[in-house]
Design a protein around this motif. Structure first.
Motif, short mmCIF file in Angstrom:
data_model
loop_
_atom_site.label_atom_id
_atom_site.label_comp_id
_atom_site.label_asym_id
_atom_site.label_seq_id
_atom_site.Cartn_x
_atom_site.Cartn_y
_atom_site.Cartn_z
N GLY A 56 3.32 -11.67 0.70
CA GLY A 56 3.24 -11.09 -0.64
C GLY A 56 3.42 -9.58 -0.62
O GLY A 56 3.14 -8.90 0.36
N HIS A 92 -0.33 -8.38 -9.85
CA HIS A 92 -1.22 -8.91 -8.81
C HIS A 92 -2.61 -9.12 -9.38
O HIS A 92 -2.95 -8.60 -10.45
N ARG A 117 -10.24 -11.46 -2.50
CA ARG A 117 -8.85 -11.75 -2.14
C ARG A 117 -7.93 -11.02 -3.11
O ARG A 117 -8.29 -10.76 -4.26
N TYR A 135 -3.96 -11.31 -4.58
CA TYR A 135 -2.78 -12.17 -4.68
C TYR A 135 -1.71 -11.49 -5.54
O TYR A 135 -2.02 -10.73 -6.46
N GLN A 136 -0.47 -11.82 -5.23
CA GLN A 136 0.66 -11.34 -6.02
C GLN A 136 1.15 -12.45 -6.94
O GLN A 136 1.21 -13.62 -6.55
N LEU A 150 0.94 -17.85 -6.97
CA LEU A 150 0.33 -16.73 -6.29
C LEU A 150 0.65 -16.74 -4.80
O LEU A 150 0.77 -17.81 -4.19
N GLU A 192 -0.75 -14.54 -1.32
CA GLU A 192 -1.78 -13.58 -0.90
C GLU A 192 -1.13 -12.35 -0.26
O GLU A 192 -0.15 -12.45 0.50
N ARG A 231 -8.54 -8.70 2.85
CA ARG A 231 -9.58 -9.65 2.50
C ARG A 231 -10.87 -9.29 3.23
O ARG A 231 -10.84 -8.82 4.37
#
Length: 340
Positions: free
Chosen positions: A150, A198, A212, A214-215, A223, A225, A229
């Motif tokens: 991502g 995101h 987390r 995500y995009q 999504l 990642e 994290r």
């Protein structure tokens, strides 16, 4: 047109009241006054004014490792409204952070505190009046370490997604508000981009908060990642900034020192158990040898010795006669002959 000065969410110009005449064709003034209605016209969208002045100071104490340093850099990259500062000395008290935030013109703070070069604690505080929360940071994975596929636009505004449990308990609701004010990028911030691509997710599992990033890659909201994290284990929530009365204390929290002590005691108990098992095995072997009965057939092949009469010698033995060696005498004679 009569203008009203009522503010609308802190953004944009004020709403306006407009008077509209319904029946203009009537000539009577009384009916005209009766039919006039005041309609509230909503304010237009803000013309790009930066009104939310949230600024976050991200820095740490001395003694952090490389992974914490990279995590701080990732958070600064993700949050365009953040600021950096030099590391704080260990001898300084925590309330000094409020003064640093005031100097940097920041009203939120993410402070990473390292202890024993292996434990990392994170403070999230609203300076200078509070509240503040202290977490133990676990399972850190940075952007460079994960190497996820991502990727998102730098400086874009994120969506914040929260677990439904955040609305069920009061201490989680307070943390939700802290996270919203700290991690959300203010609208029309000079360093931000007007795009949303995101999502930051805060989920609760095992009495911990899992972060987390995500995009959003397609229109169907699929999504991927990005990272980083980490896991936040809540310790305490204070009413003030970096101190004050305790609003909540996590009953399930165990300090890392206690956890390591339990691991050492468990390892020592295993070693002692192995030693006891070996000693018991030795004792059982000895008891087994002692409990073996005598074999009846062991004397079958044993033959008794012949008893000889006892002879007592009363006289001394006769002397032995020494015989002369003829060869030696002959050799001596030859030597004497040779001398002659």
């Amino acid at each position: 047109m009569a203008a009203s000065k009522r503010k609308r969410g802190g953004e944009g110009p004020a709403d306006k009241k407009g008077k509209f005449v319904v029946d203009e064709g009537e000539a009577q003034v009384e009916t005209e006054k009766a039919t006039r209605n005041e309609v509230l016209v909503p304010a237009p969208v803000s013309m790009g004014k930066w009104t939310n002045k949230e600024r976050v100071l991200i820095f740490s104490s001395r003694g952090i490792n490389f992974r914490t340093r990279h995590l701080m850099q990732d958070l600064r990259t993700m949050m365009p409204h953040s600021k950096a500062d030099t590391k704080m000395d260990r001898k300084d008290k925590l309330f000094v952070v409020n003064e640093v935030c005031e100097i940097k013109n920041c009203n939120k703070c993410l402070f990473f505190e390292a202890k024993k070069k292996q434990d990392l604690y994170m403070w999230i505080s609203s300076c200078p009046h509070g509240p503040s929360a202290k977490f133990l940071v676990q399972n850190i994975h940075t952007l460079a370490e994960l190497k996820m596929t991502g990727n998102c636009l730098k400086g874009s505004r994120p969506l914040l997604s929260f677990d439904p449990k955040f609305d069920k308990e009061p201490h989680y609701a307070l943390l939700k508000e802290l996270f919203i004010q700290t991690f959300s990028t203010p609208r029309y911030h000079p360093k931000s981009q007007p795009f949303v691509d995101h999502v930051y997710t805060f989920s609760i599992a095992d009495n911990r908060i899992w972060f987390r990033n995500y995009q959003i890659i397609e229109e169907d909201a699929s999504l991927v990642e990005i990272g980083p994290r980490f896991v936040l284990n809540l310790i305490k929530i204070f009413q003030g900034s970096f101190g004050g009365p305790t609003l909540y204390e996590n009953p399930n929290f165990r300090s890392p020192n206690l956890h390591r002590r339990e691991l050492r005691l468990a390892a020592a108990a295993k070693v002692r158990e192995k030693q006891m098992v070996k000693e018991l095995q030795k004792m059982k072997r000895k008891e087994a040898k002692e409990d073996v009965d005598e074999d009846v057939t062991a004397d079958v092949f044993v033959t008794p010795n012949e008893e000889k009469p006892v002879h007592i010698q009363t006289e001394p033995p006769a002397p032995k006669v020494v015989k002369k060696n003829k060869h030696k005498a002959f050799k001596r004679q030859r030597m004497q002959r040779g001398r002659r």
